[in-house]
Write a protein that holds these residues in place. Structure first.
Motif, mmCIF file in Angstrom:
data_model
loop_
_atom_site.group_PDB
_atom_site.id
_atom_site.type_symbol
_atom_site.label_atom_id
_atom_site.label_comp_id
_atom_site.label_asym_id
_atom_site.label_seq_id
_atom_site.Cartn_x
_atom_site.Cartn_y
_atom_site.Cartn_z
ATOM 1 N N PRO A 81 -7.636 8.828 -2.605
ATOM 2 C CA PRO A 81 -7.646 7.559 -1.869
ATOM 3 C C PRO A 81 -7.290 6.330 -2.697
ATOM 4 O O PRO A 81 -6.709 5.385 -2.181
ATOM 5 N N SER A 82 -7.601 6.324 -3.982
ATOM 6 C CA SER A 82 -7.351 5.128 -4.791
ATOM 7 C C SER A 82 -5.891 5.001 -5.233
ATOM 8 O O SER A 82 -5.494 3.962 -5.741
ATOM 9 N N LEU A 83 -5.098 6.036 -5.037
ATOM 10 C CA LEU A 83 -3.687 5.975 -5.414
ATOM 11 C C LEU A 83 -2.858 5.510 -4.222
ATOM 12 O O LEU A 83 -3.088 5.918 -3.097
ATOM 13 N N ARG A 84 -1.882 4.657 -4.510
ATOM 14 C CA ARG A 84 -1.062 4.097 -3.425
ATOM 15 C C ARG A 84 0.388 4.007 -3.869
ATOM 16 O O ARG A 84 0.703 3.399 -4.890
ATOM 17 N N LEU A 85 1.262 4.587 -3.058
ATOM 18 C CA LEU A 85 2.693 4.466 -3.295
ATOM 19 C C LEU A 85 3.173 3.092 -2.849
ATOM 20 O O LEU A 85 2.702 2.563 -1.840
ATOM 21 N N ALA A 86 4.109 2.536 -3.569
ATOM 22 C CA ALA A 86 4.695 1.252 -3.183
ATOM 23 C C ALA A 86 5.436 1.403 -1.866
ATOM 24 O O ALA A 86 6.003 2.460 -1.574
ATOM 25 N N ASN A 87 5.423 0.348 -1.080
ATOM 26 C CA ASN A 87 6.145 0.307 0.197
ATOM 27 C C ASN A 87 5.712 1.394 1.169
ATOM 28 O O ASN A 87 6.509 1.888 1.954
ATOM 29 N N THR A 88 4.480 1.807 1.084
ATOM 30 C CA THR A 88 3.974 2.782 2.043
ATOM 31 C C THR A 88 2.786 2.189 2.783
ATOM 32 O O THR A 88 2.095 1.319 2.277
ATOM 33 N N HIS A 89 2.598 2.701 3.951
ATOM 34 C CA HIS A 89 1.453 2.304 4.750
ATOM 35 C C HIS A 89 0.443 3.453 4.720
ATOM 36 O O HIS A 89 0.793 4.591 4.435
ATOM 37 N N CYS A 90 -0.789 3.127 5.026
ATOM 38 C CA CYS A 90 -1.843 4.133 5.032
ATOM 39 C C CYS A 90 -2.355 4.322 6.459
ATOM 40 O O CYS A 90 -2.863 3.385 7.072
#
Length: 144
Positions: A66-75
């Motif tokens: 959960p703490s990792l996030r790709l750039a330009n992506t929505h969750c």
């Protein structure tokens, strides 16, 4: 001192990456921290190549943490509680849409959102939507 992806890859290899998954996650967290809180999509290719992994494996790992996030992506978070979880068509539609646009959004299944009377429920980038259906999800995806 400037940050170097190559040096980070070597460092985390010494900690056991890619076989030691915690070291691989540590590398991804460092990449995220060094890039303003998001993991740039283009950085996965050299990381995968350096460790002999498939990019799809790294994407799956990022979606799982959960703490990792790709750039330009929505969750997208889908309620998997006892009532909403029965709405398999919405989950199937979301999975298919994600396969068609792999970098566009991540899907996380979360325990009951405690809004059973208003389900199915989903969160898009932290905003809760009730009585969600495929049309609602299409509208959210188009806003990107």
């Amino acid at each position: 001192m400037s940050w170097s992806l190559e040096e980070a890859i070597v460092h985390y290899r010494s900690l056991g990456a890619p076989g030691e998954q915690s070291a691989l996650v540590g590398l991804l967290r460092e990449i995220q921290r060094e890039n303003g809180g998001e993991i740039p999509g283009g950085i996965l290719e050299p990381v995968a190549a350096a460790y002999g992994l498939k990019e799809s494996f790294l994407l799956a790992l990022i979606r799982r943490i959960p703490s990792l996030r790709l750039a330009n992506t929505h969750c997208l978070e889908l309620c998997a509680g006892p009532n909403c979880g029965r709405q398999a068509a919405l989950a199937a539609f979301a999975e298919e849409a994600r396969r068609e646009n792999p970098g566009g959004f991540t899907i996380k299944y979360v325990p009951c959102m405690r809004m059973c009377g208003k389900g199915p429920n989903l969160r898009w980038d932290g905003v809760l939507y009730h009585r969600a259906d495929e049309a609602q999800l299409r509208r959210l995806m188009k806003k990107r």
